[in-house]
Design an enzyme around this catalytic site. Sequence first.
Site, PDB file in Angstrom:
ATOM      1  N   GLN A  14      10.097  -5.026   8.710  1.00 41.82           N
ATOM      2  CA  GLN A  14      10.318  -5.164   7.287  1.00 41.82           C
ATOM      3  C   GLN A  14      11.623  -4.453   6.806  1.00 41.82           C
ATOM      4  OE1 GLN A  14       9.224  -6.377   4.648  1.00 41.82           O
ATOM      5  NE2 GLN A  14       6.905  -6.702   4.909  1.00 41.82           N
ATOM      6  N   HIS A  24      -7.347  -9.651   3.409  1.00 38.82           N
ATOM      7  CA  HIS A  24      -6.590  -9.072   2.372  1.00 38.82           C
ATOM      8  C   HIS A  24      -7.213  -8.772   1.047  1.00 38.82           C
ATOM      9  CE1 HIS A  24      -2.916  -7.601   0.462  1.00 38.82           C
ATOM     10  NE2 HIS A  24      -2.999  -8.391  -0.434  1.00 38.82           N
ATOM     11  N   ASN A  54       4.930 -11.156   9.033  1.00 39.78           N
ATOM     12  CA  ASN A  54       3.568 -10.872   9.922  1.00 39.78           C
ATOM     13  C   ASN A  54       3.653 -11.499  11.064  1.00 39.78           C
ATOM     14  OD1 ASN A  54       0.580 -10.705   9.885  1.00 39.78           O
ATOM     15  ND2 ASN A  54       0.909 -12.769  10.249  1.00 39.78           N
ATOM     16  N   SER A  63       5.587  -2.611  12.389  1.00 40.57           N
ATOM     17  CA  SER A  63       5.517  -3.497  11.291  1.00 40.57           C
ATOM     18  C   SER A  63       6.679  -3.273  10.560  1.00 40.57           C
ATOM     19  CB  SER A  63       4.262  -3.573  10.250  1.00 40.57           C
ATOM     20  OG  SER A  63       3.145  -3.384  11.083  1.00 40.57           O
ATOM     21  N   GLU A  92       4.627  -9.215   4.265  1.00 46.30           N
ATOM     22  CA  GLU A  92       3.982  -8.435   5.171  1.00 46.30           C
ATOM     23  C   GLU A  92       2.632  -9.113   6.004  1.00 46.30           C
ATOM     24  OE1 GLU A  92       4.743  -5.304   6.465  1.00 46.30           O
ATOM     25  OE2 GLU A  92       3.096  -4.574   7.062  1.00 46.30           O
ATOM     26  N   CYS A 152      -5.945  -2.293  13.280  1.00 43.97           N
ATOM     27  CA  CYS A 152      -7.338  -2.680  12.738  1.00 43.97           C
ATOM     28  C   CYS A 152      -8.172  -2.146  13.785  1.00 43.97           C
ATOM     29  CB  CYS A 152      -7.747  -4.223  12.668  1.00 43.97           C
ATOM     30  SG  CYS A 152      -6.636  -4.725  11.013  1.00 43.97           S
ATOM     31  N   SER A 196      -5.631   1.844  -2.433  1.00 44.68           N
ATOM     32  CA  SER A 196      -5.026   1.958  -1.128  1.00 44.68           C
ATOM     33  C   SER A 196      -3.944   3.196  -1.465  1.00 44.68           C
ATOM     34  CB  SER A 196      -4.307   1.133  -0.701  1.00 44.68           C
ATOM     35  OG  SER A 196      -3.278   0.232  -1.227  1.00 44.68           O
ATOM     36  N   HIS A 215      -3.879   1.887   8.432  1.00 43.93           N
ATOM     37  CA  HIS A 215      -3.376   2.041  10.031  1.00 43.93           C
ATOM     38  C   HIS A 215      -2.672   3.310  10.206  1.00 43.93           C
ATOM     39  CE1 HIS A 215      -4.674  -1.939  10.231  1.00 43.93           C
ATOM     40  NE2 HIS A 215      -3.572  -2.670  10.493  1.00 43.93           N
ATOM     41  N   ASP A 229      -0.092  -4.374  14.656  1.00 43.51           N
ATOM     42  CA  ASP A 229      -0.857  -3.965  13.366  1.00 43.51           C
ATOM     43  C   ASP A 229      -2.127  -4.814  13.245  1.00 43.51           C
ATOM     44  OD1 ASP A 229      -1.440  -4.344  10.607  1.00 43.51           O
ATOM     45  OD2 ASP A 229       0.626  -3.567  10.010  1.00 43.51           O
ATOM     46  N   ASN A 230      -2.343  -6.022  13.215  1.00 42.49           N
ATOM     47  CA  ASN A 230      -3.173  -6.641  13.068  1.00 42.49           C
ATOM     48  C   ASN A 230      -4.276  -6.517  14.192  1.00 42.49           C
ATOM     49  OD1 ASN A 230      -1.274  -7.770  11.623  1.00 42.49           O
ATOM     50  ND2 ASN A 230      -2.136  -9.887  11.451  1.00 42.49           N
ATOM     51  N   HIS A 252       0.726  -1.112   0.041  1.00 46.41           N
ATOM     52  CA  HIS A 252      -0.013  -0.038   0.105  1.00 46.41           C
ATOM     53  C   HIS A 252       0.864   1.379  -0.166  1.00 46.41           C
ATOM     54  CE1 HIS A 252      -3.178  -2.605   1.179  1.00 46.41           C
ATOM     55  NE2 HIS A 252      -2.557  -3.193   2.165  1.00 46.41           N
ATOM     56  N   SER A 261       1.665  -0.132  -5.346  1.00 45.48           N
ATOM     57  CA  SER A 261       0.506  -0.592  -4.172  1.00 45.48           C
ATOM     58  C   SER A 261       0.284  -1.992  -4.562  1.00 45.48           C
ATOM     59  CB  SER A 261      -0.447   0.343  -4.156  1.00 45.48           C
ATOM     60  OG  SER A 261      -1.394  -0.009  -3.034  1.00 45.48           O
ATOM     61  N   LYS A 299       4.631  -7.248  14.886  1.00 44.65           N
ATOM     62  CA  LYS A 299       3.966  -7.036  13.721  1.00 44.65           C
ATOM     63  C   LYS A 299       2.237  -7.711  14.253  1.00 44.65           C
ATOM     64  CE  LYS A 299       1.962  -7.131   9.723  1.00 44.65           C
ATOM     65  NZ  LYS A 299       0.547  -7.494   9.162  1.00 44.65           N
ATOM     66  N   ASP A 335       3.223  -7.630  -0.098  1.00 44.83           N
ATOM     67  CA  ASP A 335       2.255  -7.536   0.932  1.00 44.83           C
ATOM     68  C   ASP A 335       0.966  -8.350   0.268  1.00 44.83           C
ATOM     69  OD1 ASP A 335       0.044  -7.175   2.757  1.00 44.83           O
ATOM     70  OD2 ASP A 335       0.311  -5.014   2.831  1.00 44.83           O
TER      71      ASP A 335
HETATM   72  P1  NAD Z   1      -6.076 -15.101  11.542  1.00 36.58           P
HETATM   73  O1  NAD Z   1      -5.683 -16.546  10.879  1.00 36.58           O
HETATM   74  O2  NAD Z   1      -5.305 -14.844  12.803  1.00 36.58           O
HETATM   75  O3  NAD Z   1      -7.582 -14.965  11.870  1.00 36.58           O
HETATM   76  C1  NAD Z   1      -8.543 -15.302  10.821  1.00 36.58           C
HETATM   77  C2  NAD Z   1      -9.614 -15.914  11.555  1.00 36.58           C
HETATM   78  O4  NAD Z   1     -10.688 -16.395  10.680  1.00 36.58           O
HETATM   79  C3  NAD Z   1      -9.416 -17.364  12.055  1.00 36.58           C
HETATM   80  O5  NAD Z   1      -9.446 -17.511  13.712  1.00 36.58           O
HETATM   81  C4  NAD Z   1     -10.100 -18.228  11.382  1.00 36.58           C
HETATM   82  O6  NAD Z   1     -10.557 -19.404  12.351  1.00 36.58           O
HETATM   83  C5  NAD Z   1     -11.442 -17.269  11.099  1.00 36.58           C
HETATM   84  N1  NAD Z   1     -12.126 -18.029   9.885  1.00 36.58           N
HETATM   85  C6  NAD Z   1     -11.575 -18.761   8.906  1.00 36.58           C
HETATM   86  N2  NAD Z   1     -12.677 -19.226   8.171  1.00 36.58           N
HETATM   87  C7  NAD Z   1     -13.725 -18.504   8.779  1.00 36.58           C
HETATM   88  C8  NAD Z   1     -15.244 -18.779   8.377  1.00 36.58           C
HETATM   89  N3  NAD Z   1     -15.632 -19.278   7.256  1.00 36.58           N
HETATM   90  N4  NAD Z   1     -16.049 -18.095   9.022  1.00 36.58           N
HETATM   91  C9  NAD Z   1     -15.742 -17.656  10.357  1.00 36.58           C
HETATM   92  N5  NAD Z   1     -14.309 -17.415  10.713  1.00 36.58           N
HETATM   93  C10 NAD Z   1     -13.464 -17.832   9.841  1.00 36.58           C
HETATM   94  O7  NAD Z   1      -5.632 -13.983  10.565  1.00 36.58           O
HETATM   95  P2  NAD Z   1      -5.400 -12.236  10.726  1.00 36.58           P
HETATM   96  O8  NAD Z   1      -4.166 -12.224  11.171  1.00 36.58           O
HETATM   97  O9  NAD Z   1      -6.740 -12.098  11.821  1.00 36.58           O
HETATM   98  O10 NAD Z   1      -5.814 -11.818   9.293  1.00 36.58           O
HETATM   99  C11 NAD Z   1      -7.077 -11.929   8.836  1.00 36.58           C
HETATM  100  C12 NAD Z   1      -6.766 -11.316   7.212  1.00 36.58           C
HETATM  101  O11 NAD Z   1      -6.584  -9.934   7.404  1.00 36.58           O
HETATM  102  C13 NAD Z   1      -5.888 -11.690   6.460  1.00 36.58           C
HETATM  103  O12 NAD Z   1      -6.289 -11.820   5.072  1.00 36.58           O
HETATM  104  C14 NAD Z   1      -4.690 -10.738   6.588  1.00 36.58           C
HETATM  105  O13 NAD Z   1      -3.973 -10.916   5.473  1.00 36.58           O
HETATM  106  C15 NAD Z   1      -5.622  -9.451   6.764  1.00 36.58           C
HETATM  107  N6  NAD Z   1      -5.011  -8.285   7.351  1.00 36.58           N
HETATM  108  C16 NAD Z   1      -5.700  -7.089   7.013  1.00 36.58           C
HETATM  109  C17 NAD Z   1      -5.113  -5.866   7.574  1.00 36.58           C
HETATM  110  C18 NAD Z   1      -5.694  -4.741   7.201  1.00 36.58           C
HETATM  111  O14 NAD Z   1      -4.955  -3.767   7.604  1.00 36.58           O
HETATM  112  N7  NAD Z   1      -6.757  -4.494   6.589  1.00 36.58           N
HETATM  113  C19 NAD Z   1      -3.956  -6.054   8.657  1.00 36.58           C
HETATM  114  C20 NAD Z   1      -3.540  -7.235   9.018  1.00 36.58           C
HETATM  115  C21 NAD Z   1      -3.972  -8.474   8.275  1.00 36.58           C
HETATM  116  N1  ADE Z   2      -1.661  -1.775   6.204  1.00 37.28           N
HETATM  117  C1  ADE Z   2      -2.494  -1.241   7.273  1.00 37.28           C
HETATM  118  N2  ADE Z   2      -2.351  -0.005   7.304  1.00 37.28           N
HETATM  119  C2  ADE Z   2      -1.377   0.408   6.263  1.00 37.28           C
HETATM  120  C3  ADE Z   2      -0.750   1.611   6.051  1.00 37.28           C
HETATM  121  N3  ADE Z   2      -1.247   2.737   6.707  1.00 37.28           N
HETATM  122  N4  ADE Z   2       0.196   1.772   5.151  1.00 37.28           N
HETATM  123  C4  ADE Z   2       0.637   0.670   4.729  1.00 37.28           C
HETATM  124  N5  ADE Z   2       0.196  -0.746   4.916  1.00 37.28           N
HETATM  125  C5  ADE Z   2      -0.853  -0.667   5.691  1.00 37.28           C
END
Ligand code: NAD
Ligand code: ADE
Length: 481
Positions: free
Chosen positions: A411, A346, A226, A407, A201, A240, A84, A399, A235-236, A56, A79, A231, A134
């Site tokens: 990296q 993701h 990750n 995070s 990532e 979020c 993003s 974030h 971050d997660n 991103h 990106s 991280k 990522d």
């Molecule tokens: P994680 O593995 O810790 O959590 C995912 C959860 O979803 C698990 O507990 C799993 O049991 C559950 N799950 C799987 N299938 C399911 C279903 N059908 N119904 C209900 N629950 C179900 O993973 P995470 O670290 O929490 O990451 C989740 C996603 O978010 C990933 O794709 C990751 O890459 C992404 N992510 C996004 C951001 C962001 O900024 N948007 C940041 C970090 C991670």
């Molecule tokens: N993933 C989640 N938030 C972000 C940010 N601000 N920059 C880059 N990657 C990210």
Amino acid sequence: MDPAKFESDIKYADQAEFGRKELAIAEIEMPGLMGIREEYGPKQVLKGAKVSGSLHMTIQTGVLIETLHALGASVRWCSCNIYSTQDHAAAAIVAAQTSNVFAWKGETLEEYWDCTNKMLTWPDCDGPDILVDDGGDATLLIHEGVKAERHFAKTGELPDPANFDNLEFKQVMRIIRDSLKAGLTQKWTKMANNLIGVSEETTTGVHRLNQMSAKGELLLRAINVNDSVTKQKFDNIYGCKHSLPDGLMRATDVMIAGKEVVICGFGDVGKGCAMAMKNSGARVVVTEVDPICALQAAMEGYSVKKLENVVSTADIFVTATGNKGIIMAHHMAQMKNNAIVGNIGHFDNEIDMDGVEKYPGIKRTEIKAQVDRYEFPDGHGVIILAQGRLLNLGCATGHPSFVMSCSFANQALAQIDLWENKDTDKYAKGKVYKLPKELDEKVAKLHLGALNAELTDLSQEQADYIDVPQAGPFKHELYRY
Ligand code: NAD
Ligand code: ADE
């Protein structure tokens, strides 16, 4: 270099000054990255390294890019998501010529994969030395390229994008076909051979790497960023926790208090999301497949239900599973009028966008960029955020800097370690590694001062008693935090 000759593909170059002001503020909020600049900058530890990145293109990523540059690297960036990019961040980086950038907010899929191709294609050489990825798209393109070149060498056949249903894969195949057609029959093979390794990532990207490694298909050395504690557990979760409500509010300005909010998935991301919604006064329901995570959710006081049992009562639905097919068109057909549906995992396949688009009689109205209302034939509608892609980065700015500093410090350390060990056998091709706990603790330490946090000193006697080195690491490898 003459700005006209500096290679880039961005929109709104005139936003560079605004981007630079925000980068300056972000630097103060990113003590991890600035500490790394201070420690490793004078030694120019990345001197000579060509770094490509698919992550991103935000202000926070700008500080990462300029850290890699300050350590001596040449950098090319795109990106990892069509929505993003913060255009002012891209503009500031290009104006400073600290990296070639190929990214803008609102790319088409075709443009996205063209940008990925440009980010990987270095002039006058085989490709990058090290890669930041990522979600694994850049890694995927290289691996599919190598596969197609092997097939072409054997059969003379070009890949045909029309043979693939997945819209992204069609684009991947188009890029690869076009390079083969142009006579570059070893482009991806040479790139993979030249590449020292990748630092990945996110959860989903690491999952892809582990799958490739298990099948013996991974051509690179890989560091799983990750799963560094600083991280994953920051971050997660806290990232979020901050950026979910930010995305929801910027997109819809809806009142969260009192609403029924369903969080699908109670992993790290789901935990942060649920916490944010609870703190905002929502009634939170969690869906889970894993009994351990379901029990955690229940003991945090959340209702744990099947989606089917809340689909017609809830107001906001957020997917955070990293899995596919979580909220289907038939679910949305049963939702309340103007229920909000968004994804923070993701990729774009947690929500059945294809099914909604093809639902008989569905009518789409764009409310504003990245916010669409889909009206079903019975007159009720759902509001879908960022076309089912990451709502926190599509509808808001992801974030905040402080957590991204954790995070991205990981990296930067991963990139340094891959580069410094290019001629050793520390990392083997085809394997996925984590950074050592010493570095994880170092990243945490770099952030404590900014929060006025004081660490207690462990005496030698106490260290012996709990059987850890006095200077750390303070936990054994499998400790779960
Ligand atoms: P994680 O593995 O810790 O959590 C995912 C959860 O979803 C698990 O507990 C799993 O049991 C559950 N799950 C799987 N299938 C399911 C279903 N059908 N119904 C209900 N629950 C179900 O993973 P995470 O670290 O929490 O990451 C989740 C996603 O978010 C990933 O794709 C990751 O890459 C992404 N992510 C996004 C951001 C962001 O900024 N948007 C940041 C970090 C991670
Ligand atoms: N993933 C989640 N938030 C972000 C940010 N601000 N920059 C880059 N990657 C990210």
